[in-house]
Design a protein around this motif. Structure first.
Motif, PDB file in Angstrom:
ATOM      1  N   GLU A 233       0.837  -1.195   0.000  1.00 26.33           N
ATOM      2  CA  GLU A 233       0.000   0.000   0.000  1.00 26.33           C
ATOM      3  C   GLU A 233       0.873   1.247   0.000  1.00 26.33           C
ATOM      4  O   GLU A 233       2.006   1.226   0.476  1.00 26.33           O
ATOM      5  N   VAL A 234       0.321   2.325  -0.547  1.00 20.87           N
ATOM      6  CA  VAL A 234       1.009   3.609  -0.603  1.00 20.87           C
ATOM      7  C   VAL A 234       0.182   4.618   0.193  1.00 20.87           C
ATOM      8  O   VAL A 234      -1.018   4.770  -0.027  1.00 20.87           O
ATOM      9  N   VAL A 235       0.824   5.284   1.151  1.00 15.48           N
ATOM     10  CA  VAL A 235       0.177   6.329   1.954  1.00 15.48           C
ATOM     11  C   VAL A 235       0.858   7.651   1.614  1.00 15.48           C
ATOM     12  O   VAL A 235       2.077   7.778   1.755  1.00 15.48           O
ATOM     13  N   GLY A 236       0.080   8.604   1.139  1.00 14.86           N
ATOM     14  CA  GLY A 236       0.675   9.859   0.664  1.00 14.86           C
ATOM     15  C   GLY A 236       0.028  11.090   1.264  1.00 14.86           C
ATOM     16  O   GLY A 236      -1.108  11.059   1.741  1.00 14.86           O
ATOM     17  N   THR A 237       0.770  12.189   1.243  1.00 13.33           N
ATOM     18  CA  THR A 237       0.267  13.496   1.660  1.00 13.33           C
ATOM     19  C   THR A 237       0.718  14.546   0.649  1.00 13.33           C
ATOM     20  O   THR A 237       1.780  14.399   0.032  1.00 13.33           O
ATOM     21  N   ILE A 238      -0.093  15.572   0.470  1.00 13.80           N
ATOM     22  CA  ILE A 238       0.274  16.719  -0.362  1.00 13.80           C
ATOM     23  C   ILE A 238       0.338  17.933   0.559  1.00 13.80           C
ATOM     24  O   ILE A 238      -0.663  18.305   1.181  1.00 13.80           O
ATOM     25  N   LYS A 239       1.532  18.519   0.669  1.00 15.96           N
ATOM     26  CA  LYS A 239       1.749  19.667   1.548  1.00 15.96           C
ATOM     27  C   LYS A 239       2.011  20.910   0.713  1.00 15.96           C
ATOM     28  O   LYS A 239       2.685  20.840  -0.322  1.00 15.96           O
ATOM     29  N   LEU A 240       1.493  22.032   1.158  1.00 12.45           N
ATOM     30  CA  LEU A 240       1.659  23.295   0.456  1.00 12.45           C
ATOM     31  C   LEU A 240       2.321  24.320   1.368  1.00 12.45           C
ATOM     32  O   LEU A 240       2.138  24.300   2.587  1.00 12.45           O
ATOM     33  N   LYS A 241       3.095  25.188   0.753  1.00 12.34           N
ATOM     34  CA  LYS A 241       3.628  26.382   1.422  1.00 12.34           C
ATOM     35  C   LYS A 241       3.165  27.561   0.578  1.00 12.34           C
ATOM     36  O   LYS A 241       3.580  27.724  -0.570  1.00 12.34           O
ATOM     37  N   VAL A 242       2.283  28.371   1.139  1.00 14.53           N
ATOM     38  CA  VAL A 242       1.572  29.396   0.370  1.00 14.53           C
ATOM     39  C   VAL A 242       2.021  30.793   0.793  1.00 14.53           C
ATOM     40  O   VAL A 242       2.020  31.119   1.987  1.00 14.53           O
ATOM     41  N   PHE A 243       2.421  31.587  -0.189  1.00  6.74           N
ATOM     42  CA  PHE A 243       2.752  32.996   0.025  1.00  6.74           C
ATOM     43  C   PHE A 243       1.954  33.811  -0.997  1.00  6.74           C
ATOM     44  O   PHE A 243       2.486  34.229  -2.028  1.00  6.74           O
ATOM     45  N   LEU A 244       0.664  34.006  -0.726  1.00  2.00           N
ATOM     46  CA  LEU A 244      -0.230  34.707  -1.639  1.00  2.00           C
ATOM     47  C   LEU A 244      -0.903  35.869  -0.922  1.00  2.00           C
ATOM     48  O   LEU A 244      -1.220  35.782   0.267  1.00  2.00           O
ATOM     49  N   SER A 245      -1.149  36.934  -1.655  1.00  2.00           N
ATOM     50  CA  SER A 245      -1.795  38.116  -1.095  1.00  2.00           C
ATOM     51  C   SER A 245      -3.313  37.969  -1.123  1.00  2.00           C
ATOM     52  O   SER A 245      -3.869  37.238  -1.951  1.00  2.00           O
TER      53      SER A 245
END
Length: 455
Positions: free
Chosen positions: A231-243
């Motif tokens: 099995e594959v366990v995944g995460t999608i992480k974001l680093k956001v610098f938006l106005s």
């Protein structure tokens, strides 16, 4: 994905409960329609390892605060019986508890509460306290009673989770040493906004979004080479610098999405057990599989997922054990990288179990180093860098004074741990097209940090 509930008014309670549990539950919570299982907790306690309350907060008043005295006795009794459970009951009172470091966090209720929400809240309390105090343990609670009470008042209202985002809490509950700074008495409007996880008025000179896809592979292979678990366990992480208040749309090569749009299925993946951050509009995802959201500022985990898919072992292990007159044993382990040659596995650790009475270890490796850990009865073979397509050998020699020890202990499996940067096993992709990305914050730059894989 659990979201904060802020029942400041009957209308507010109905709106938030409708989002999570449906219209009938919301109506019941506001005194209309049939009664459904309550979602709230009556009181929250933080105990030390002996069961002594360090701090507590009674939100509804329907549970006596003396009831917590029965918790530790129940816990010890269940432990002795080998029937320990995350939910303990004394009379009509239910205790839902978790353990963190040297603390017990316990929620008490007399109602048929939503256990998932209560446990999600307790873990959120741990997360918020850890961000405030760096380390959440008995000493940090004792040193910060005032701020702990303040946080408990803001985290929950009348037994319902309220403001649970630590970034927003830090805007008006600030800390200076062990003292509470009460200079900012005005609660920010973010708390009462529909978007409670992002402050207004954020400005950046350059708008950027960084994406990191992280996947872990859980793989179990039998002695004859057949795959027993994959099995594959995944995460999608974001680093956001938006106005401002940007609204983003994210598309993945999801199989259901490809079926809806009539595109090919060759490069699609079938996501299971998808869990989203509270910022994602779940109704939009249910309708057209579009991940639409107003992101928090800075780092956050957008989603997690799981795939039950057949994966070949990325690092294949073969072992040969030879015994000589029951006095010594030699172990030969061969590791082969079965991934692309341009990829490199970092921090490879191969744990080889050995008999508990083995002694006089000697090692020879073609690459890396080997170390014997007698307290764990394993040899750890460490390889700093393992390119794809390469083979490496490790030989271990041990004295073996006991003859029958192995028959009693059996043969535990060899385990392997590693990371491969810029590589995903599932083949999940985040396309950079106008069809899958949208925004309302002006031009911004997209950049990927890459992916890594562990097994």
């Amino acid at each position: 994905a659990p979201s904060p509930l802020r029942p400041g008014s009957p209308a507010g309670a109905a709106a938030h409960l409708a989002q999570v549990t449906g219209k009938e539950e919301a109506a019941a919570a506001c005194g209309e329609g049939p009664r459904r299982p309550a979602m709230s907790a009556s009181a929250v306690f933080i105990l030390d390892l002996k069961g002594k309350p360090l701090i507590s907060r009674n939100y509804k008043g329907d549970v006596s605060m003396a009831e917590i005295e029965h918790f530790m006795a129940l816990l010890l009794q269940r432990e002795e019986e080998g029937a320990l459970a995350p939910l303990l009951t004394h009379g009509k009172v239910h205790f839902l508890w978790i353990k963190h470091a040297n603390l017990y966090l316990v929620a008490a209720t007399k109602k048929n509460a939503n256990a998932s929400l209560v446990y999600a809240f307790l873990y959120k309390v741990v997360e918020v306290f850890s961000e405030y105090f760096k380390e959440l343990e008995e000493e940090s609670i004792r040193d910060n009673f005032v701020i702990v009470y303040e946080l408990l008042d803001e985290l929950m209202d009348f037994g319902f989770p309220q403001t649970t985002d630590s970034k927003i809490l830090q805007e008006y509950i600030t800390q200076e040493g062990n003292k509470l700074d009460t200079g900012k008495s005005r609660v920010p409007t973010t708390v009462t906004n529909a978007v409670s996880w992002r402050s207004e008025g954020i400005k950046y000179k350059k708008n950027e979004v960084f994406i990191d896809v992280i996947e872990s592979v859980n793989l179990l292979v039998s002695a004859n080479g057949s795959v027993l678990l994959s099995e594959v366990v995944g995460t999608i992480k974001l680093k956001v610098f938006l106005s401002g208040m940007p609204e983003l749309r994210l598309g993945l090569n999801d199989r259901v999405l490809f079926e809806l749009t009539g595109r090919g299925k060759n490069k699609s993946v079938e996501l299971e057990d998808v869990k989203f951050h509270q910022c994602v509009r779940l109704s939009r995802f249910d309708n057209d599989r579009t991940i639409s959201f107003v992101p928090p500022d800075g780092d956050f985990e957008l989603m997690s997922y799981r795939l039950n898919t057949q994966v070949k072992p990325l690092i294949w292990i073969e072992s040969v054990i030879e015994k000589f007159s029951h006095s010594r044993v030699e172990i030969m382990v061969k590791a082969k990288g079965q991934f692309k040659k341009q990829s490199v596995a970092n921090g490879v650790e191969i744990a080889v179990p050995v008999p508990s009475d083995a002694d006089s270890p000697k090692f020879k490796t073609s690459v890396g180093s080997a170390k014997y850990l007698p307290e764990k009865n394993v040899v750890i073979w460490t390889i700093k860098s393992f390119p794809g397509g390469k083979e490496h050998l490790m030989r271990a020699h041990f004295g073996l004074p006991s003859v029958e020890k192995e028959e009693d202990e059996g043969r535990p499996p060899i385990s392997v741990r590693f990371e491969i940067p810029y590589f995903t096993v599932s083949g999940i992709q985040v396309p950079r097209t106008s069809e899958t990305w949208g925004w309302r914050a002006g031009p911004w730059r997209w950049r990927s940090l890459g992916c890594r894989d562990g097994a």
